[in-house]
Design a protein around this motif. Structure first.
Motif, PDB file in Angstrom:
ATOM      1  N   TYR A 133       0.880  -1.164   0.000  1.00 43.36           N
ATOM      2  CA  TYR A 133       0.000   0.000   0.000  1.00 43.36           C
ATOM      3  C   TYR A 133       0.919   1.216   0.000  1.00 43.36           C
ATOM      4  CZ  TYR A 133      -3.943  -3.006   0.890  1.00 43.36           C
ATOM      5  OH  TYR A 133      -4.901  -3.978   0.764  1.00 43.36           O
ATOM      6  N   THR A 134       0.794   2.059  -1.020  1.00 44.00           N
ATOM      7  CA  THR A 134       1.669   3.217  -1.140  1.00 44.00           C
ATOM      8  C   THR A 134       0.934   4.478  -0.702  1.00 44.00           C
ATOM      9  OG1 THR A 134       1.081   3.449  -3.472  1.00 44.00           O
ATOM     10  CG2 THR A 134       3.065   2.205  -2.978  1.00 44.00           C
ATOM     11  N   GLY A 136       1.540   8.583  -0.857  1.00 41.19           N
ATOM     12  CA  GLY A 136       2.353   9.631  -1.454  1.00 41.19           C
ATOM     13  C   GLY A 136       2.206  10.953  -0.732  1.00 41.19           C
ATOM     14  N   GLU A 143       2.890   9.912  -8.683  1.00 41.23           N
ATOM     15  CA  GLU A 143       1.701   9.103  -8.435  1.00 41.23           C
ATOM     16  C   GLU A 143       1.582   7.929  -9.400  1.00 41.23           C
ATOM     17  OE1 GLU A 143      -1.416  12.196  -8.352  1.00 41.23           O
ATOM     18  OE2 GLU A 143      -1.542  11.771  -6.197  1.00 41.23           O
ATOM     19  N   LEU A 146       3.825   5.158  -7.955  1.00 46.90           N
ATOM     20  CA  LEU A 146       3.279   4.598  -6.714  1.00 46.90           C
ATOM     21  C   LEU A 146       2.011   3.797  -6.973  1.00 46.90           C
ATOM     22  CD1 LEU A 146       3.926   7.439  -4.113  1.00 46.90           C
ATOM     23  CD2 LEU A 146       5.299   5.407  -4.620  1.00 46.90           C
ATOM     24  N   THR A 147       1.218   4.230  -7.939  1.00 49.02           N
ATOM     25  CA  THR A 147       0.023   3.461  -8.312  1.00 49.02           C
ATOM     26  C   THR A 147       0.428   2.130  -8.932  1.00 49.02           C
ATOM     27  OG1 THR A 147      -1.245   5.490  -8.633  1.00 49.02           O
ATOM     28  CG2 THR A 147      -2.085   3.497  -9.699  1.00 49.02           C
ATOM     29  N   ALA A 150       1.658  -0.300  -6.193  1.00 50.22           N
ATOM     30  CA  ALA A 150       0.546  -0.824  -5.399  1.00 50.22           C
ATOM     31  C   ALA A 150      -0.288  -1.820  -6.195  1.00 50.22           C
ATOM     32  CB  ALA A 150      -0.322   0.331  -4.905  1.00 50.22           C
ATOM     33  N   GLU A 151      -0.696  -1.436  -7.376  1.00 49.60           N
ATOM     34  CA  GLU A 151      -1.578  -2.299  -8.160  1.00 49.60           C
ATOM     35  C   GLU A 151      -0.899  -3.592  -8.578  1.00 49.60           C
ATOM     36  OE1 GLU A 151      -3.202   0.135 -11.290  1.00 49.60           O
ATOM     37  OE2 GLU A 151      -4.583   1.143  -9.902  1.00 49.60           O
ATOM     38  N   GLU A 156      -3.023  -0.705  -2.850  1.00 53.39           N
ATOM     39  CA  GLU A 156      -3.629   0.516  -3.386  1.00 53.39           C
ATOM     40  C   GLU A 156      -2.738   1.709  -3.085  1.00 53.39           C
ATOM     41  OE1 GLU A 156      -7.724   1.385  -2.629  1.00 53.39           O
ATOM     42  OE2 GLU A 156      -8.237  -0.721  -2.479  1.00 53.39           O
ATOM     43  N   TYR A 157      -2.874   2.746  -3.916  1.00 54.48           N
ATOM     44  CA  TYR A 157      -2.170   4.009  -3.708  1.00 54.48           C
ATOM     45  C   TYR A 157      -3.125   5.013  -3.087  1.00 54.48           C
ATOM     46  CZ  TYR A 157      -0.438   8.687  -4.609  1.00 54.48           C
ATOM     47  OH  TYR A 157      -0.065  10.003  -4.446  1.00 54.48           O
ATOM     48  N   ARG A 158      -2.624   5.780  -2.117  1.00 55.31           N
ATOM     49  CA  ARG A 158      -3.387   6.875  -1.517  1.00 55.31           C
ATOM     50  C   ARG A 158      -2.485   8.104  -1.457  1.00 55.31           C
ATOM     51  NH1 ARG A 158      -8.739   5.567  -0.404  1.00 55.31           N
ATOM     52  NH2 ARG A 158      -8.723   6.747   1.498  1.00 55.31           N
ATOM     53  N   SER A 171      -5.029   7.695   5.618  1.00 55.19           N
ATOM     54  CA  SER A 171      -4.372   6.848   4.619  1.00 55.19           C
ATOM     55  C   SER A 171      -3.753   5.625   5.264  1.00 55.19           C
ATOM     56  CB  SER A 171      -3.308   7.643   3.862  1.00 55.19           C
ATOM     57  OG  SER A 171      -3.910   8.658   3.094  1.00 55.19           O
TER      58      SER A 171
END
Length: 191
Positions: A133-134, A136, A143, A146-147, A150-151, A156-158, A171
């Motif tokens: 889980y990232t 930022g 982003e 980081l997305t 995560a994916e 998931e990215y937040r 987050s």
């Protein structure tokens, strides 16, 4: 896994540095994990890694939550941003853990200096059943990267609004809860 590069010493509107805000939020996650573990009679261990040019494992995964918070307090800033070093150190910690749910929370505010190596490290995490889980920080955060991290691992990215401490804590809490349960609904609004 926390970025402690020099830019994490930038001051935000709350008067804290990004790193101070990240530490505060991380300690709240440790407290929540301790409460969750006690109420569910489980042993959810936490490890701490800091990274800049290189990564340092500050503590291996265990359940001495007071010690874990001390390790978080001892994180210091300085250096560049090599995200892959942090991911690699986190993977090494989690390989030794016998659990179905292996989760890494990766926090960074800057641009990675080695995107391809970071993507390769994320692939290694996925092969080891580790969800990343990232989170930022800052307007210049990558982003897209980081997305992708995560994916590619099932996480998931937040984005954490560094001017809003509750956003950072939220987050962390989202990542923790999403790793332990199914998210049935999600809403963003002003409180």
């Amino acid at each position: 896994v926390c970025d402690v590069s020099g830019s994490m010493f930038d001051t935000i509107e709350t008067g804290q540095t990004k790193l101070e805000s990240a530490k505060e939020a991380a300690k709240m996650v440790v407290d929540t994990t301790e409460t969750w573990s006690k109420s569910n009679e489980e042993s959810n261990s936490i490890g701490v890694v800091q990274f800049s040019d290189d990564a340092i494992s500050l503590c291996q995964p265990h359940i001495d939550y007071k010690y874990i918070k001390e390790c978080i307090s001892n994180m210091e800033d300085g250096g560049g941003t090599n995200i892959y070093t942090g991911i690699d150190a986190g993977i090494e910690q989690l390989k030794a853990v016998s659990s179905e749910n292996k989760v890494m929370i990766l926090m960074t505010d800057g641009q990675d200096s080695a995107d391809q190596l970071t993507r390769e490290s994320a692939e290694v995490a996925a092969k080891n059943n580790i969800k990343i889980y990232t989170i930022g920080f800052g307007a210049d955060v990558n982003e897209t990267l980081l997305t992708e991290i995560a994916e590619s691992t099932g996480g998931e990215y937040r984005f954490a609004d560094t001017n809003n401490m509750m956003g950072i804590i939220g987050s962390f809490m989202y990542a923790q809860q999403a790793s332990n349960a199914s998210v049935l609904t999600e809403i963003e609004d002003t409180v």
